[in-house]
Scaffold this active site. Structure first.
Site, mmCIF file in Angstrom:
data_model
loop_
_atom_site.group_PDB
_atom_site.id
_atom_site.type_symbol
_atom_site.label_atom_id
_atom_site.label_comp_id
_atom_site.label_asym_id
_atom_site.label_seq_id
_atom_site.Cartn_x
_atom_site.Cartn_y
_atom_site.Cartn_z
ATOM 1 C CG ASP A 97 37.543 41.538 60.779
ATOM 2 O OD1 ASP A 97 37.484 40.837 61.805
ATOM 3 O OD2 ASP A 97 37.470 42.783 60.780
ATOM 4 C CE1 TYR A 98 35.071 34.717 53.804
ATOM 5 C CE2 TYR A 98 34.141 36.695 52.808
ATOM 6 C CZ TYR A 98 34.422 35.348 52.759
ATOM 7 O OH TYR A 98 34.059 34.610 51.660
#
Ligand code: URA
Length: 234
Positions: A97-98
């Protein structure tokens, strides 16, 4: 061969060849079109150069970076890949994820990439989770181990058994053998807690070095490549 094996861009290696920095079987070669085979002994700038059809790296993915090779708006992991390795069709194995940091394997070996992300080969991925909320305990360890069902989306999703190991100070290590979307965050939130920090620390037997810097790209050793291949039956 040199530029395809990660020794520099075509223009870098052409310049080096013209300057006489490349020998083939002990003879300086100044023609950048000179044909070589895998049996030739190639020295590039004083070091033995090997022909590599596949390249394997690990990156310590920084926070706030997309696991993608390009994006119009946001920083991506490609921003941390040097120019001489561009155009070699490198791509990340799976996604973080980011806001997740840590170990990302980057390769142009499609077979290995596919196998490392497939649940079929059950390669363990270890995540260090820092969470807020009530402390996790034996109930959550048992639930993770028995393969829980997430009901946070339209359809219930059955997860593969996972290992939860509790650490002090609201931290835990979660070992997953598959990679469903936001799996760690969703498991933690199904227990009424929230992920504060998430970091992948290992995939199979490959771990980031202790002192790794966010954004650093490190070539995998032969042993590490071998261990990942062995873990996936290659
Ligand atoms: N699980 C998540 O929730 N996020 C990641 O980035 C990786 C695993």
């Amino acid at each position: 061969m040199l530029s395809n094996s990660g020794y520099g861009t075509r223009s870098d290696v052409t310049k080096a060849i013209r300057k006489g920095k490349v020998t083939v079987n002990g003879v300086v070669v100044k023609d950048n079109g000179f044909h070589v085979t895998e049996d030739d002994d190639i020295i590039f700038d004083g070091e033995s150069a090997v022909s590599k059809s596949h390249l394997y790296f690990m990156m310590d993915k920084p926070d706030g970076v997309l696991t993608a090779m390009e994006d119009k708006r946001l920083p991506t992991i490609a921003d941390f890949i040097p120019a001489n390795l561009k155009n070699l069709k490198l791509s990340p194995v799976g996604r973080l994820d980011y806001h997740t940091t840590g170990l990302l394997i980057i390769t142009n070996d499609g077979d290995l990439s596919h196998r490392l992300t497939s649940p079929k080969y059950e390669v363990p991925k270890n995540y260090l989770v820092t969470y807020s909320g009530n402390e996790l305990g034996q109930t959550q360890i048992d639930e993770a181990a028995s393969g829980m069902t997430l009901t946070d989306m339209d359809k219930p999703i059955k997860l593969a058994p996972a290992k939860l190991e509790l650490l002090p100070n609201n931290q835990a290590i979660l070992t997953l053998y598959e990679g469903k979307t936001h799996e760690v965050r969703r498991m933690i939130s199904s227990w009424g807690c929230e992920v504060v920090e998430l970091r992948r620390i290992s995939i199979g037997e490959v771990s980031l070095p202790e002192n790794s810097e966010p954004g650093s790209l490190i070539e995998l050793s032969e042993n590490q490549i071998h261990s990942l291949k062995a873990a996936t039956g290659l």
